[in-house]
Design a protein around this motif. Sequence first.
Motif, mmCIF file in Angstrom:
data_model
loop_
_atom_site.group_PDB
_atom_site.id
_atom_site.type_symbol
_atom_site.label_atom_id
_atom_site.label_comp_id
_atom_site.label_asym_id
_atom_site.label_seq_id
_atom_site.Cartn_x
_atom_site.Cartn_y
_atom_site.Cartn_z
ATOM 1 N N GLY A 140 36.220 41.020 37.642
ATOM 2 C CA GLY A 140 35.982 39.584 37.779
ATOM 3 C C GLY A 140 37.199 38.768 38.131
ATOM 4 O O GLY A 140 37.080 37.610 38.533
ATOM 5 N N VAL A 141 38.394 39.324 37.998
ATOM 6 C CA VAL A 141 39.630 38.665 38.404
ATOM 7 C C VAL A 141 40.522 39.691 39.091
ATOM 8 O O VAL A 141 40.386 40.897 38.866
ATOM 9 C CB VAL A 141 40.372 38.014 37.218
ATOM 10 N N PHE A 165 41.921 34.509 45.784
ATOM 11 C CA PHE A 165 41.158 33.652 44.878
ATOM 12 C C PHE A 165 41.519 33.942 43.434
ATOM 13 O O PHE A 165 41.372 35.069 42.951
ATOM 14 C CB PHE A 165 39.660 33.868 45.084
ATOM 15 N N ASP A 166 41.989 32.908 42.737
ATOM 16 C CA ASP A 166 42.234 32.992 41.294
ATOM 17 C C ASP A 166 40.961 32.506 40.612
ATOM 18 O O ASP A 166 40.721 31.300 40.525
ATOM 19 C CB ASP A 166 43.431 32.117 40.913
ATOM 20 N N TYR A 200 43.224 45.327 36.034
ATOM 21 C CA TYR A 200 41.794 45.177 36.314
ATOM 22 C C TYR A 200 41.354 46.180 37.380
ATOM 23 O O TYR A 200 42.159 46.646 38.186
ATOM 24 C CB TYR A 200 41.475 43.751 36.774
ATOM 25 N N ARG A 201 40.069 46.529 37.364
ATOM 26 C CA ARG A 201 39.530 47.427 38.379
ATOM 27 C C ARG A 201 39.731 46.808 39.763
ATOM 28 O O ARG A 201 39.586 45.585 39.935
ATOM 29 C CB ARG A 201 38.056 47.696 38.155
ATOM 30 N N THR A 238 30.909 31.686 39.185
ATOM 31 C CA THR A 238 29.689 32.251 38.590
ATOM 32 C C THR A 238 29.411 33.653 39.117
ATOM 33 O O THR A 238 28.701 34.433 38.485
ATOM 34 C CB THR A 238 28.447 31.367 38.856
ATOM 35 N N MET A 239 29.972 33.976 40.282
ATOM 36 C CA MET A 239 29.794 35.296 40.892
ATOM 37 C C MET A 239 30.882 36.282 40.488
ATOM 38 O O MET A 239 30.801 37.459 40.844
ATOM 39 C CB MET A 239 29.814 35.163 42.421
ATOM 40 N N THR A 240 31.893 35.802 39.779
ATOM 41 C CA THR A 240 33.032 36.658 39.432
ATOM 42 C C THR A 240 33.347 36.551 37.939
ATOM 43 O O THR A 240 32.820 37.306 37.130
ATOM 44 C CB THR A 240 34.255 36.290 40.294
ATOM 45 N N LEU A 241 34.168 35.596 37.579
ATOM 46 C CA LEU A 241 34.650 35.450 36.203
ATOM 47 C C LEU A 241 33.521 35.286 35.191
ATOM 48 O O LEU A 241 33.469 35.976 34.172
ATOM 49 C CB LEU A 241 35.599 34.252 36.128
ATOM 50 N N HIS A 242 32.598 34.357 35.463
ATOM 51 C CA HIS A 242 31.529 34.073 34.505
ATOM 52 C C HIS A 242 30.523 35.216 34.418
ATOM 53 O O HIS A 242 30.045 35.556 33.327
ATOM 54 C CB HIS A 242 30.823 32.769 34.872
#
Length: 428
Positions: free
Chosen positions: A384-385, A39-40, A390-391, A368-372
Amino acid sequence: MRNTNRRVIAVATIFLLSCVAAAVPVNAQDTIIKAGHLFDSRTGKFVANQTILVRGGRIAEVGPNLTTKSTDKVIDLSKSWVLPGLMDCHVHITSNYPHRKYTGLHDIYTTESSGFRSLRGAFVAEQLLMGGFTTIKEIGNDANYASADVIKAIRQGWVKGPTIFYSGKIIAPYGGQTNGINLENEHLWQFEYIDADTPDEIKKAVRKNIYYGANVIKMVSGDNGTYDEADIRAAVEEAKKSGIKVTVHVMGGQGARNVIMGGAAAIEHGFDLDDDLLRLMKEKGTFLVGTDLYFENLFAYGMSEEQAKAISNGVADRLGRAYKIGTKMAFGTDVIIDLPGMNRLQSNFRVLENWKLAKIPPAYILQTMTLHAAELLGIEKNRGVLEKSYRADVIALGEDPSANIDAIKNVRFVMKDGKVVRNDNKAQ
């Protein structure tokens, strides 16, 4: 004397070199994740046949044809849908009330200790982590800073849980969110709230919460008094000194306008927000954490079916309008009553029914559950990505959640900070 000095210097040099050598792993093992569908979260689309290289808790590289070593640990998720760890921006891990017997927050103040609440918090935190939520925002109502001890226990490795953003005690006008407390029990609510009725009192309350471990601030406006713009701004400016954000429980009207104009990062709930306020939120960049409780979640409080359905329908309507207007949104649940036969994670997921009723695209819900959510929490450069540096918070599902959002209810792999905490897949 010179020979002695030389010997001392030589011994010190050898000691320092040995420390450096010990600190740098020799041939440290990397982890390779073969992702069938990745998922991007920036585009909201899945990319096929990708490989994630994890090193030292972070993503070192992502791509279709990465060079690997024979010493790499390989995790085969080639038949899975792989996403960044999910985030819930409104949880109460230490709270749980009997189904349909809720009469007020003060019910448990004299029956459940902070220690007991911490134990519940640890129990719920592990449920959320194993369900794919690697980051949460714990938003208060946790006795005398019970969640702070849960966070410490997770960091010590005593219990498993997500990365937790924590608000400490809720800052509110006199009385918190209680009502009808008699004078002999005045201040009973201070088990979970800090009374603050002026900008100076608000600033002091912010400092107290930070002292006890808060890295986000929550205020309540509208229950026992409405904060004006200057009150909100006082909290925002004080919190900013420590690099943290302010979020406010408010339903709508002038109270919500004060929150937006006062510079708060988010409105929690906002059930009564009209289109003008939603547009103002879009203009100012104020997030909506809608806590979009479904009929069953609301019915659990003891209200009638008609009341629960009416509120639930209103929540879905507000959610749909916010999406169409383009108000920034981050996912949040706010469940404090486990539904019959369900644990907290399963009870939380019932809110998805309102997202579906509002006709929100599944890919946007995932954002909304990741990036935002990461942007709201201020960790958009770390989580978030699924990108380089990134972690390594990674989850995997057996079905495509962009086709059916309910697929996120069946997580079968969870990695947090590069460490696998759940893996139901046999092939590795």
